[in-house]
Every structure is written in structure tokens, then in C-alpha cells.
Design a protein around this motif. Structure first.
Motif, PDB file in Angstrom:
ATOM      1  N   ARG A  30       0.823  -1.212   0.000  1.00  0.00           N
ATOM      2  CA  ARG A  30       0.000   0.000   0.000  1.00  0.00           C
ATOM      3  C   ARG A  30       0.856   1.259   0.000  1.00  0.00           C
ATOM      4  NH1 ARG A  30      -1.876   1.210   6.220  1.00  0.00           N
ATOM      5  NH2 ARG A  30      -0.275  -0.020   7.244  1.00  0.00           N
ATOM      6  N   ASP A 100     -15.818   0.172  -7.353  1.00  0.00           N
ATOM      7  CA  ASP A 100     -16.376   0.929  -6.229  1.00  0.00           C
ATOM      8  C   ASP A 100     -17.630   0.274  -5.658  1.00  0.00           C
ATOM      9  OD1 ASP A 100     -14.403   2.808  -6.146  1.00  0.00           O
ATOM     10  OD2 ASP A 100     -15.425   4.221  -7.458  1.00  0.00           O
ATOM     11  N   LYS A 103     -17.201  -2.046  -2.483  1.00  0.00           N
ATOM     12  CA  LYS A 103     -16.570  -1.535  -1.253  1.00  0.00           C
ATOM     13  C   LYS A 103     -17.039  -2.322  -0.025  1.00  0.00           C
ATOM     14  CE  LYS A 103     -15.850   2.917   1.102  1.00  0.00           C
ATOM     15  NZ  LYS A 103     -16.113   4.364   0.994  1.00  0.00           N
ATOM     16  N   PHE A 104     -18.287  -2.730  -0.002  1.00  0.00           N
ATOM     17  CA  PHE A 104     -18.802  -3.464   1.171  1.00  0.00           C
ATOM     18  C   PHE A 104     -19.206  -4.898   0.837  1.00  0.00           C
ATOM     19  CE2 PHE A 104     -19.797   1.066   2.228  1.00  0.00           C
ATOM     20  CZ  PHE A 104     -18.828   1.187   3.204  1.00  0.00           C
ATOM     21  N   ASN A 146     -14.276  -4.256   8.444  1.00  0.00           N
ATOM     22  CA  ASN A 146     -13.172  -3.725   9.232  1.00  0.00           C
ATOM     23  C   ASN A 146     -13.507  -3.489  10.694  1.00  0.00           C
ATOM     24  OD1 ASN A 146     -11.495  -3.782   7.068  1.00  0.00           O
ATOM     25  ND2 ASN A 146     -11.232  -1.573   6.861  1.00  0.00           N
ATOM     26  N   TYR A 147     -14.798  -3.374  10.983  1.00  0.00           N
ATOM     27  CA  TYR A 147     -15.184  -3.023  12.352  1.00  0.00           C
ATOM     28  C   TYR A 147     -16.270  -3.952  12.865  1.00  0.00           C
ATOM     29  CZ  TYR A 147     -12.466   1.143  11.606  1.00  0.00           C
ATOM     30  OH  TYR A 147     -11.423   1.996  11.357  1.00  0.00           O
ATOM     31  N   PHE A 188     -10.065  -6.275   7.699  1.00  0.00           N
ATOM     32  CA  PHE A 188      -9.249  -6.388   8.902  1.00  0.00           C
ATOM     33  C   PHE A 188      -9.984  -6.900  10.139  1.00  0.00           C
ATOM     34  CE2 PHE A 188      -6.819  -2.993   6.609  1.00  0.00           C
ATOM     35  CZ  PHE A 188      -5.759  -3.810   6.283  1.00  0.00           C
TER      36      PHE A 188
ATOM     37  N   VAL B 329     -20.747   2.479   8.066  1.00  0.00           N
ATOM     38  CA  VAL B 329     -19.819   1.739   8.926  1.00  0.00           C
ATOM     39  C   VAL B 329     -19.779   2.308  10.338  1.00  0.00           C
ATOM     40  CG1 VAL B 329     -17.401   1.082   9.235  1.00  0.00           C
ATOM     41  CG2 VAL B 329     -18.401   1.128   6.932  1.00  0.00           C
ATOM     42  N   LEU B 330     -19.650   3.622  10.419  1.00  0.00           N
ATOM     43  CA  LEU B 330     -19.518   4.232  11.744  1.00  0.00           C
ATOM     44  C   LEU B 330     -20.802   4.108  12.551  1.00  0.00           C
ATOM     45  CD1 LEU B 330     -17.431   7.347  10.703  1.00  0.00           C
ATOM     46  CD2 LEU B 330     -16.667   5.459  12.151  1.00  0.00           C
TER      47      LEU B 330
ATOM     48  N   PHE D  34     -10.396   3.125  -2.118  1.00  0.00           N
ATOM     49  CA  PHE D  34     -11.716   3.672  -2.453  1.00  0.00           C
ATOM     50  C   PHE D  34     -11.733   5.177  -2.153  1.00  0.00           C
ATOM     51  CE2 PHE D  34     -12.624  -0.819  -1.515  1.00  0.00           C
ATOM     52  CZ  PHE D  34     -13.346  -1.176  -2.634  1.00  0.00           C
ATOM     53  N   GLY D  35     -12.220   5.952  -3.083  1.00  0.00           N
ATOM     54  CA  GLY D  35     -12.333   7.401  -2.872  1.00  0.00           C
ATOM     55  C   GLY D  35     -13.711   7.766  -2.334  1.00  0.00           C
ATOM     56  N   ASP D 251      -3.191  -2.698  10.874  1.00  0.00           N
ATOM     57  CA  ASP D 251      -4.485  -2.461  10.240  1.00  0.00           C
ATOM     58  C   ASP D 251      -4.856  -0.982  10.186  1.00  0.00           C
ATOM     59  OD1 ASP D 251      -4.424  -5.225  10.435  1.00  0.00           O
ATOM     60  OD2 ASP D 251      -6.017  -5.373  11.909  1.00  0.00           O
ATOM     61  N   ASP D 252      -4.280  -0.198  11.098  1.00  0.00           N
ATOM     62  CA  ASP D 252      -4.543   1.247  11.120  1.00  0.00           C
ATOM     63  C   ASP D 252      -6.024   1.571  11.267  1.00  0.00           C
ATOM     64  OD1 ASP D 252      -2.028   2.386  11.140  1.00  0.00           O
ATOM     65  OD2 ASP D 252      -1.798   2.304   8.978  1.00  0.00           O
ATOM     66  N   LEU D 253      -6.713   0.782  12.081  1.00  0.00           N
ATOM     67  CA  LEU D 253      -8.134   1.054  12.345  1.00  0.00           C
ATOM     68  C   LEU D 253      -8.278   2.147  13.412  1.00  0.00           C
ATOM     69  CD1 LEU D 253      -9.444  -2.640  12.519  1.00  0.00           C
ATOM     70  CD2 LEU D 253      -9.524  -1.079  10.562  1.00  0.00           C
ATOM     71  N   ILE D 254      -9.497   2.605  13.569  1.00  0.00           N
ATOM     72  CA  ILE D 254      -9.832   3.610  14.582  1.00  0.00           C
ATOM     73  C   ILE D 254      -9.346   3.150  15.952  1.00  0.00           C
ATOM     74  CG2 ILE D 254     -11.828   4.527  15.839  1.00  0.00           C
ATOM     75  CD1 ILE D 254     -13.260   4.793  13.169  1.00  0.00           C
ATOM     76  N   CYS D 288      -5.913   4.985   9.137  1.00  0.00           N
ATOM     77  CA  CYS D 288      -6.428   5.074   7.768  1.00  0.00           C
ATOM     78  C   CYS D 288      -7.938   4.916   7.838  1.00  0.00           C
ATOM     79  CB  CYS D 288      -5.916   3.907   6.926  1.00  0.00           C
ATOM     80  SG  CYS D 288      -4.168   3.894   6.760  1.00  0.00           S
ATOM     81  N   HIS D 289      -8.616   5.664   7.069  1.00  0.00           N
ATOM     82  CA  HIS D 289     -10.058   5.454   6.956  1.00  0.00           C
ATOM     83  C   HIS D 289     -10.328   4.889   5.567  1.00  0.00           C
ATOM     84  CE1 HIS D 289     -10.536   7.297  10.805  1.00  0.00           C
ATOM     85  NE2 HIS D 289      -9.915   8.386  10.414  1.00  0.00           N
ATOM     86  N   ASN D 290     -10.268   3.565   5.486  1.00  0.00           N
ATOM     87  CA  ASN D 290     -10.428   2.901   4.182  1.00  0.00           C
ATOM     88  C   ASN D 290     -11.888   2.829   3.746  1.00  0.00           C
ATOM     89  OD1 ASN D 290      -7.736   2.441   4.515  1.00  0.00           O
ATOM     90  ND2 ASN D 290      -7.868   0.219   4.628  1.00  0.00           N
ATOM     91  N   VAL D 291     -12.747   2.481   4.679  1.00  0.00           N
ATOM     92  CA  VAL D 291     -14.152   2.261   4.294  1.00  0.00           C
ATOM     93  C   VAL D 291     -15.120   3.172   5.039  1.00  0.00           C
ATOM     94  CG1 VAL D 291     -13.799  -0.140   3.593  1.00  0.00           C
ATOM     95  CG2 VAL D 291     -14.432   0.361   5.962  1.00  0.00           C
ATOM     96  N   GLU D 292     -14.642   3.822   6.091  1.00  0.00           N
ATOM     97  CA  GLU D 292     -15.540   4.689   6.851  1.00  0.00           C
ATOM     98  C   GLU D 292     -15.254   6.153   6.484  1.00  0.00           C
ATOM     99  OE1 GLU D 292     -13.021   2.982   7.973  1.00  0.00           O
ATOM    100  OE2 GLU D 292     -11.952   3.975   9.610  1.00  0.00           O
ATOM    101  N   PRO D 296     -15.817  12.131  10.540  1.00  0.00           N
ATOM    102  CA  PRO D 296     -16.410  11.484  11.728  1.00  0.00           C
ATOM    103  C   PRO D 296     -15.557  10.337  12.256  1.00  0.00           C
ATOM    104  CG  PRO D 296     -17.710  11.029   9.748  1.00  0.00           C
ATOM    105  CD  PRO D 296     -16.714  12.089   9.382  1.00  0.00           C
ATOM    106  N   GLY D 297     -14.776   9.710  11.376  1.00  0.00           N
ATOM    107  CA  GLY D 297     -13.853   8.676  11.841  1.00  0.00           C
ATOM    108  C   GLY D 297     -12.828   9.255  12.812  1.00  0.00           C
TER     109      GLY D 297
END
Lengths: 388, 388, 388, 388
Positions: A30, A100, A103-104, A146-147, A188, B329-330, D34-35, D251-254, D288-292, D296-297
Motif C-alpha cells: 500500500r 467501487d 466496497k462493502f 473492518n469493524y 481487517f 460503517v460508523l 476507495f475514494g 491495520d490502522d483502524l480507529i 487510515c479510513h479505508n471504508v468509513e 467522523p472517523g
């Protein structure tokens, strides 16, 4: 006289290891993908490179495709191109992780329209298989979450089964579906097919043409992989291997590089369970060459598999069984290690020469000038990578 | 008004968690077993201690036995003793790891005479079940090998199936066999039932009365255990839990002590999959109290399970589903975490009092003088441990 | 002509690996310790057995003692006994984990009286060292805690330093203290010296006579141990090795059994960093023989270290450096692997014979009848184990 | 009356957590990035987004920069922009992993010209610090190797020290260097600063202005991170935190998402060791906020840190010490867990309101319309990501 018996050589003669087309494109982490001069710009060039590996080793007569990365206007034409280079087109790999919409999730997505799209992609892959004559559709699911709480684990599993059933129904009589499992990444917290048990439960529900794909890098730290090989062979559900090696995560390093003894143990169980040169059990590489050269990286890889297969074939099975039966731990281990420690390389080099191959494929490739030629010729265009 | 709804309380009312008799004996590590005053000397005293846990929590109405550690002259008498103390006798656990004959295996041993002995031990365990009225025979296999080559992995797996079939055939109509899996220990290279997939494959081959036992401490580091809970419930093969917690290996610490959030996630999947208060899914502890007091250690453990069950029942399932379906997600994670972070302890204390129990079972037990009494009374004899 | 050069043989000639006296006693897991006929009953018999290993390999001229397990009336007498058997007494290992007082710590205990007792034990160990002529006091701390909150991590660390200072002050001019670190076990939440960084910080605060002991089995899964070897040699603080191998936890298996390639990499860094045959870096085994025979288990172990040392010495350092400098990943790896895959066993057998040793020490020991003799003679008494 | 005492609230009042500018750009895995609509296109927009986090939480008054991703024509102008948005510019992060020259290393490279280039990059970073008024230069080394033999581990370590000395020498009196360590990735065999011990040894050799940076996601599975926090505070070398969370790798999650109890334990050791609101110990997020959603993350993340800090401050230290001193394991654990299980959220919401903030920052941000506004306004241009 060679330390490799005629029987051993006969087995080695039959061995074939499929190469992944994407191993010849650029790959990385990455953080950064480093490019190299001469990297293929299209599937034709990838196949030309793959053919080099086979030319120097006689071990890699087929090339796996990745759709859509390897989409071409005419697969008939690509197949002929492959044949002209002395190789065939093999397993078709689907991709439901770079759109895209996915994504989920794809085959597990909450939205039936997205599931339908993902299923249709697989049906299109089977169309490609029809055109290329490929037998296997390999499905690696990048799906997960991821969560905690993000996803309904159970609902996704049920939807996965439904989606797979629709894909399975489209398979031709001689086609198969192999379902890969992976401990983590790119998700993750959970992945939808994290372990062999899940893949086994899913493919068992599908039918005889669905099998498990075991990627040697997709397990938790410390997992005894050869045990899984044994178990899947015993259950009649080991469909294919993705060979590579790992120290930490899914490192996708050259097979045998991280733990050669583990590769030996895996191949011993393959042999023990009747999986060697068994058409039901496909051997394939799935590696990334991030910092090393790609073509010689693949040559080194297939040689590693061959050398370890030779060592595993050297195990004195009768002596091993006798020691096991008598509870002589040290003797059994000694029989096993004796084969591992035996240096088969000179005998293999000699045998290679007897078949008209170079004794040292790495040196022969390096001396061939191919690498310099492609570096010079392949100017312009976009180098292939994981996005193409 | 309580934060726990009548429906939630009704579920909690039904909850029961079996205690292992061996939790009241001394245990430790290979380096040292520390004893404590008041440790039971026989099964009768173990059951008396277990009954204390139930008296203060109303959560632990049954006690699992371990054979031969808990062999008595009359199981009829032991059953009455248990009933006098307000508890029943539960799961029977076999032991094939402490006899010299089993050094290299029991149900998997190369020698048919030793396999026969191990099978007979299990048949004797079923005799005990007949006498005690127990439903479940739990089999944890300590079998495996320490060195590559030491054992024939495949042969052992086949022999395991044969042995289990013979045991299964002896089960009564209302009896079950639950097969535990374990990643490693006491064997260090391979274990014969290392993962849920192997247990699932084995019990599926046996029949409907054979189920998987999931011990929360028996997985590779990083394994998503709640996923396995989901999958086994989905496949209809989750027979029982052994609750405990771990940081590193099979630490056998108090359930919920190492990772309370993981316990929450596991219990959420139990509820999600219909496993809570489902007679097919037995809840049991399997822990060691190496350095902490045993009876209060068990009280703390069942309270931990109850508290986490209450939190998991608090998850707003509709809101969760809505957030999951919308890919938020959040929001989905927030719904999930909100339940985890809610402090259910005051509401549970209040509810406990309404049922005539002490608000704080730990304090009530400490104040009862029971611990001092057994320390004074249980003098002489040999304290129970893992060898008895 | 041998593949082993005179320089290589000269290095191998100097190699010595200390044996642990406790490897000859019974050991096992928390579940069961299996005994074997012929197991020593006292330190004298342990040393006699250890001398057998040296007699067949010329690799193991010294024996480490464990106090109090190896306490004798006269260490002078024991030393003479050892010399009569052709070996010397080596490192003294302390034990602060088997006394009830140490349930919650020894050198770190909250209670100054218990700390004093533990310090005094170490001073007594130094008395033994004075009597035996041993240089090194090895301290493995079994201390830690099982539950978050149980212990004051910081306070314990400070007390550890104070305690070590008192022990260090008692060392003679030619004596050293080596401090072992361990990831976990017997404590499951925290250990007081869990990693090399902690050991390094502690011994650096003590002075030049305090060094780190690296046990190859005491790391987190996936740890690159050879990196730590490199770093400690670079920092001048690698005092000694405890060799063994592991798949999962602190399995204490025969060195080289689980991952021979890792052993090769470790020994390469030893050589690279000047640690081979450097008196400052002691080589020792620390293993358990749970299921395999003890004396041949130790013979196999020292042979494994010797064979891997020979392979590591074969690395073409100039070619390696050239490949590394040019960024040729595959070439550098190939140089490295070439040495690992070279079968040094025939050359070592030949060399062994040239020194008057049996070509195959395992076979020679088995043929000697020693094992049968001790099994017959050592009847009665209590077999030595981890408690004695 | 609040469960949070005036002293606790005074500590919380002082808490500040730095945000990473890159958290507002797109990020992902090697498989796909993902953007999302509204993603910043330049450092100015990143800072505007970061300021939103602070506006709703009063917890995040500064923003860390990444060079070259955040290079601007005038840092004076950027600083004013930040101040206009109520935040300041914080730690400067260097980048030596995305230039082709750095394929085989930067500060450790075999080639002195490339080392010089990497050193110069860091000197340029210090120039930025001079312009922004930043105190800390954070160095994360992506350097390492993928294959055994590829690199000279020792030579690289020595070159690292030399390179760091040159960077250190350029620091101003009030500037610091913090050196991050990481277990693996992007290198898969070895990393040049893999553990806290290596970072500690390196920064200790530099001097007082060099400190260790602890990223909570950069350890081996199972590592007791709070122990390292304790040790580094004890040694006076804990310079900063990178908060995030992990299940498997980096993983760089929240932060707090994967194991909230671990976060609690870490913050308790921070408090225990005097690291809370201590200017020497910087708190920062690195996620990293990959999917969220990104803003707000980050809000969720700083709230997680605040909530766990509040819980850790609630630990009854006197009761804990008393239980620890008396060896009452269950009581000590109960004191610890009681604080963890206490729901501080209502009290924090109330306190937030008393300070003129919204009780629920997540809801308030969602209701603000900011996300919709940036999604509409930020059209065209290139969204920021890890490459810019």
C-alpha cells in the motif's frame, strides 16, 4: 548414479506448476509499487514472459489469467499466442475487489443488484474459460469488514452460499470452482471465507465440482499447514494450491523463501495423500515480486517447488513407518530430516541436462539477454500491475 | 426503570453455565502448582464448592465431571449429594492423557490394543453418564506429536474416526458426544483435532448426536472466534462452549478477563444465531485458577458471562441492521459499541436482589465465612488437582 | 577434498555447547510428565549422562547446574566427578519459581522480606559458582502476573533493578550475570522481563559484567530473532544463548527441529557479528525431552548446532556482499541459500572420524549399550525432574 | 453530581490529541483505494477538515504534516490558515519510501549518495519545522528487506546510526526527533527498526532530544503494549504515541475499535507513569479510513481516547495498591475492571455541554451539513491520498 531413483525422476517428469500472469506485472505494498524496465504492458507480453520460465525449467506449461486484468479482444487469439510460446492458458481468476460497487462486498453484499453484478462477473469468467479451454475458476473473496458490528456475519455467509450456487450451476461438466480462503486482508476484522473449514463447508454444499484452494500464505501465525493439506486430501476436497511464502501476513514472497522446511513438510503430505501429479490437485504459484526481478523470481520459485518435491520423494517411507510404529521419536524424525537435508540440486542439474535443459536455469536465463531485450523493446505504454 | 427490558431479563433468567469440577482443585503450570488452604480432597467437596457459586449467582446449576479424577464408588450417591446442594451433575469429560500407555496417542495410537483401551475408557464414561443422567460426553484429545515425521498424520486421522465411531455407537438416544479442538498443547508440532474444521468433519461423519465443542482459548493468535461461533451455529453443529480467556496460549484465565470485548462479540453471535438458552448449545467454563482463589474466581467468571450476555442483548438489532444495510460503517459500529459500553452492573444487581440474591455475589461470598470454614475443616488428605 | 575448508574446520574445532543438567531429568507439560527407565536420580548421574553426549560429539564439554535442583553436599566433589567424566561444571541457574513464597514474585515482590530471600538465593548461587569455578549466573525470572491490575508493573520493574544491583554487587571479578527474557509463561498477562529491550535496559544499568541471555524460544510469533542477535552483538551485550526450538509457545523442542532455516540465519548473524567462539558469548541448550529419549536427544541437538554452524560458515561472504551492494536480491538470496542447502553431513562425519570419533554419534551411542545399562542399574530412588 | 471528579475533569480539560493530515485523504490497501466525495485536494483542505474535528471535540488542536505530501509554497501561509481555523501545525513526518531511489533503503542504503539524499530530505523537514514552529520530527523508516541474505542487517544498523546523527545535529534547541519502530511492512523479512529496543538503543545513542515513538499497531501479535509504555516512561524515552488499532497486522483502524480494554490498559500506564498531559509525551492519531467516513472517523477516534482516559483516571489507585500489596488477585483485578466498565459517556456529554460543545459530537457534525458541502464544493482536482 543419481541419488534420485527412476521412480522419483518419473514423478518429477510429470510435475507442472501453473504461473500467475500477474506475477509478471508490477506489484508492491500500500506504500509503494516499484516498477521495473521491461514489465509487460498487456496479457500477450505476460504470456511471453511466463513462457520463458517454462523454457528454462520445463516445469511451468500453463499460465493462469486474471479477469478483468487479462481481458483481450479474442481469447482464441491469446490461446494461440500461448501455444506459439509453448504454454497453455490455465485457471481463470475472478476479481470482485476493485470496483467501487464492491466496497462493502460482492457475492455477500446486502444489495441484490450488486450481488447480481458479482455473480455475472463470474459467469463471464466461465465464458472466458469456455473460450480458453480452462478447467478451473478460482474465487478469492476479498470481502469482509473492518469493524465489529459493520456487517452481519451470518447474513453474508448465507448470501455467499446463494451466490456460489448460481455460479456453480453455470459450470460445464469438466469445469470446476475452487474457493480460496484467507485469514485477513484486505478486510481487517472479518473475512467471509477466513479458513479451510469455511471453504470446505461452502464447497461441500455446492457439489463435486467445487473444491478448496489452499494458499500457503493465508493462515494464522503458527498454523500447521501440512495438517490441512492432509485433511483436505483425506476429505477429497483439495482442489488446488497457491504457493508462496510468508513471514508475517500474506507477504506473497517466493515459495520456499521464508520456511523451506515447511514447504518440504507440505509436499510430503501431498505425496503421502496421493496429491502429487494428481489431476484433481492443481499446483499454482501466487506471488508478488515487489523488489526482485519477476522472470527469474518465477524461475527460482518453480525450482524451489521441484527441489522440495524431490527431497520429499526421498523420504524412506518404510523406515519412517517402522520408526513411527515403534514410537521411536528420534528415529522417525531422523528419517524425515535426512531427506530434507539431502542436497538434490546436483542430481537435478544433471537430470535437467539429460533432458536438454540448462543445468542452471537461473544462469541460463540471465545469459540469454531476454531481460535486456524486453527492457529495451517495451518502451511506452502502461506497465501491467494489479490494476491491469 | 431498569435498562434491562423484561424480555432481556427473561433471557437472563434462563441462562445457566456449567462449572467444571476441576476448577476447584489446584492447578498451575509445568513450573509449579501452588496449593491453597481449603482445596477439596474429593468430588464431594468439589461439588459442595461448586454449589456455593450457584447459591450466590443462580447461574451455575450443574457441575461437569472429569473421569477418572471424579470417580466415586457410587455415582448415585454423588448425584444425591449434588441435589442436596442444589446442583446437578452435568457433562462427563474423558481423560486419555495421563496414562503412560497414552504417551504417543490414545484414540489415534498405532497400537490397536491401546486404542481399544482408550475406547473402553470412553465407554466407561458413558456408563457414568447413564448413572448420573448426564447428556454430554466431552472429548478433548491431548493427542498429537512434537516432531515432524514422528507421526503419520493421515493414519492417525483415520484411526480417530474409527475410534470415535465405536464410542458414538454406544451413546444412548438422548446422549451426545462433543468433540473439542485445540490449536496446540500438550503436543507441540501437531494435534489431531487442531481446528474447528477438523472437529466439524469428524463429527459430521459420525451423525446427529455428535457436535463440536468450542473452547474460547484454543485458537491461533488473532483468530476471529465469533465468526466460528456463527458458522457452527449456521451449520447446526455447535454443541457446547468451554469459556475461559487467553493472552498467549491456552492460558485458561477467567472468562472475559483478557478481552472483554471479544466475549461480547462472541455472545452477540450466540444470540444472533439462536444459540442463547438453546438446549443444543451448552455453556460451560473451563478454567484454571493458578494464583487466584477458586470459588470467587468461578463466581466472577459466571458473572462476567452474565454481564456480557446482558450487554449483547442490549444491542439495538433494528438500528444495527439499518446501518448495515445502508453501508454506514460508523453508525453500525456505534450501535454495537453502545451496547458494549453500557454499564449493566447496577441493573443486574437490582434484579438479583429482586430474586432474593445478594446484590454483590463476590462480597456476599467473602462475608459468608465459607472460605475460612473450609480452610479450617479440610485438613489432612490430599488436595485435588489435575491428577485427581 | 572436504567441502569444509581448514579455516571452517578450525572454527568448528573450537565450538562448544553447554548442556543443561535438567535435560537429563524427566520433563513434560502441565498435563503429564512421562518418565523413562534410566533417568538420573541425582546430579552425579545427570553429569554422567551429559558426559556421554560429549564423548560421542566432542561438542559439549560443560554442564550447567540448576540450584536447588542440583544441590550436593560438596561441589568440590561434584566438580571432580565431572572432571573424571571429561566435562566441567558451567553456568549456574537460579530458581525463584517453586517456593510458595514466590507465588506473586521474587526479585520483584511487594514484600521486602521475600525479595531479600530471593536475593539471598542468588548470593548462594554465587557461592556455588565460587565452589565450582563457574563464570556465569543465569537468571530467568518466572515473575509476572495473570490479570490486568493484579500487579504494579512499574513498581515491579524498579524493584527488579534494586534486587539485581544487590546480586551484581556480589559477583567476583571474573563472574558475570546473564539475564534471560521471556515473552510469557508461567505468567500469562505480563512478565517482568518480556523482551530483549527490557533485559538490555536492566543489564546496562548494572554494568559491564551483566549481559543479556537470548533463549531462542522466548519470543512472540514471527519475531526475527537473528535481528536481535545482530543488535545485541552490536551493542556488546549478548552474553549467552539458550538454544531450543518452538512452533507455538516455549515448546523447548530440540534446537533446529522446528525451523532449521531460522537456526541457520541465527548462526550466520552470530558469525557475522563476531560471536562464534567468542568467550563472551556462551552457547547453551535449554530444552525438554518430553517424549524422546534424553541422551540421544541432546546428541542430536548439539549435532544440529554444529551442522548449521558449518553451513553458516560456508556462506560466500564476498559474493554475498557484492550482491547486496548491487541490489541484486535474487543473487544475494541465492548465495545465502546455497550454503543452507549444502549437505555438510558427510564432510562432518569424515572429519569426526579423523578426530577419533564415530562418524555417526547417534548410532554409536545406540550401539554402546549405555542406555540399557542405566535402565537396568538405576532402579529405586526418585527420578530427577523439574522439581529436583 | 458527575462521576468525574473536578481533578479528573481538570486532566481531561488539558488533553490534546494531534491529528494526521493524511487521515483526511484517501487510503486503502494494496488491492484498492476507495475514494469518497469531498476528499481534500490539498493541505489547506485537509487542515479545514481537521479543524472540524477540533470544533466538535476541543480535543484536537493541532495537525501533523507529512512531507512531501503536504508541501506548500508558503508554510507561513499554511500556518495562518491553520490558525484561522483554530488549530496549529504539529509534528512533521518525513517520507523516504516513495521514491524509486529508496527501493532498497534510504538512511540505511548501501550507497552513500542515496543516504545523503535521505538525510537531506530530513534536513528539509527540519526547515519546514522552523517555518511552522513544529517541535517534533517523526521518522518512520519503511526500510528493510524481503529475503534472507538480501541485506546486511548489521551494516544497515550502523549506517542508520550515522545517518540519524547527521539529522540530529541539525535539530534546534527546542526541537526533537522521535523514532518510530514497526514489526513489519512494507518489508517482509526484516525491518531496520522493528522493536522498541532498537529504537531505544538508537535514540539513546543520539542524545536527549531523541525519543521513541510508540505506534500502537506496530507490534507482534500478543505483545503487552502497556508494558512497553511503562518501560519507556520509566527510562524517560517515550516521546510520542501514534494511536490506532489492529486485529492482525498494521491495520490502522480507529483507535479503541479492535480492543478497547487494551486502550484502557495503555492509558492507565500512561497515567501511572506520569505521561498524561506531560509535554514530553505527544499524543497523536495515525490511522487510515479505508471504508468509513474520514472526519467522523477522526471525531470517533479522539472521543475514544478521551473516554478511555476518563475511565483510566477513575481507577481507585489507593484501593488498587492495597489489593496489590496484599496479593489479592481478584480484588485488584476488580478495582481495575470497575473503572473500565463504568460508563463515562453521559458524564462526558454533560461536561461537554458545560463547555459550550455539543453533547454528541458525532451527531452534531452529521447535522452540520459540512460533509454535504465539501462533497458538493470539492469537484475537480485530484483527491489527496498517500501519494500526495
Amino acid at each position: 548414479m543419481s541419488i534420485l531413483s527412476p521412480d522419483t525422476l518419473a514423478e518429477l517428469e510429470k510435475q507442472s506448476i501453473e504461473l500467475p500472469s500477474w506475477a509478471f506485472g508490477n506489484s508492491g505494498t500500500r506504500f509503494k509499487v516499484f516498477g521495473t524496465p521491461g514489465t509487460p504492458r498487456d496479457p500477450y507480453e505476460k504470456i511471453a514472459d511466463a513462457a520463458q520460465v517454462n523454457a528454462y525449467t520445463a516445469l511451468a506449461p500453463s499460465v493462469a489469467l486474471h479477469i478483468p486484468w487479462d481481458l483481450v479482444d479474442s481469447f482464441d487469439d491469446l490461446r494461440k499466442h500461448a501455444e506459439d510460446h509453448g504454454v497453455t492458458l490455465g485457471t481463470v481468476n475472478s476479481n470482485t475487489f476493485q470496483d467501487d460497487d464492491y466496497k462493502f462486498g460482492a457475492l455477500t453484499h446486502e444489495d441484490p443488484a450488486i450481488r447480481r453484478k458479482a455473480i455475472d462477473h463470474h459467469l463471464a469468467c466461465i465464458d472466458v474459460m469456455d473460450a480458453t479451454g480452462s478447467r478451473d475458476l478460482k474465487i478469492w473473496l476479498a470481502e469482509g469488514s473492518n469493524y465489529p458490528g459493520q456487517a452481519d456475519l451470518r447474513g453474508r455467509q448465507d448470501r455467499l452460499q446463494e451466490s456460489l450456487e448460481k455460479i456453480y450451476a453455470r459450470l460445464g461438466d469438466d469445469q470446476r470452482l475452487v474457493l480460496e480462503y484467507k485469514f485477513f486482508e484486505p478486510a481487517f476484522y472479518h473475512t467471509d471465507v477466513p479458513d479451510w473449514g469455511t471453504s470446505y463447508a461452502q464447497v461441500s454444499a455446492l457439489g463435486d465440482k467445487a473444491m478448496v484452494c489452499l494458499d500457503t500464505g493465508h493462515h494464522a501465525p503458527g498454523t500447521n499447514i501440512e495438517f490441512i493439506v492432509m485433511q483436505l486430501l483425506r476429505l477429497g476436497k483439495l482442489g488446488s494450491f497457491d504457493f508462496n511464502s510468508r513471514f508475517y501476513a500474506d507477504d506473497d514472497l517466493i515459495v520456499g523463501a521464508a520456511d523451506p522446511f515447511q514447504l518440504f513438510r507440505i509436499l510430503f503430505e501431498v505425496i503421502r495423500g496421493g496429491g502429487l501429479n494428481n489431476p484433481d490437485v492443481a499446483f499454482m504459484l501466487d506471488q508478488c515480486h515487489n523488489v526482485e526481478d519477476k522472470i527469474p523470481g518465477q524461475i527460482r520459485s518453480v525450482l524451489n517447488v521441484q527441489e522440495m518435491t524431490a527431497r520429499a520423494l526421498l523420504v524412506d517411507r518404510d523406515a519412517l513407518t517402522a520408526a513411527q510404529k515403534s514410537g521411536d521419536v528420534l528415529a522417525a524424525n531422523a528419517v524425515f530430516m535426512d531427506a530434507f537435508y539431502t542436497d538434490v540440486r546436483p542430481a537435478l542439474a544433471q537430470w535437467r541436462e539429460s533432458r536438454g535443459l540448462a543445468a542452471d536455469p537461473m544462469a541460463a536465463y540471465a545469459a540469454s539477454g531476454y531481460q535486456q531485450r524486453i527492457a529495451e523493446e517495451r518502451v511506452g505504454g502502461v506497465q501491467a500491475g494489479w490494476g491491469a
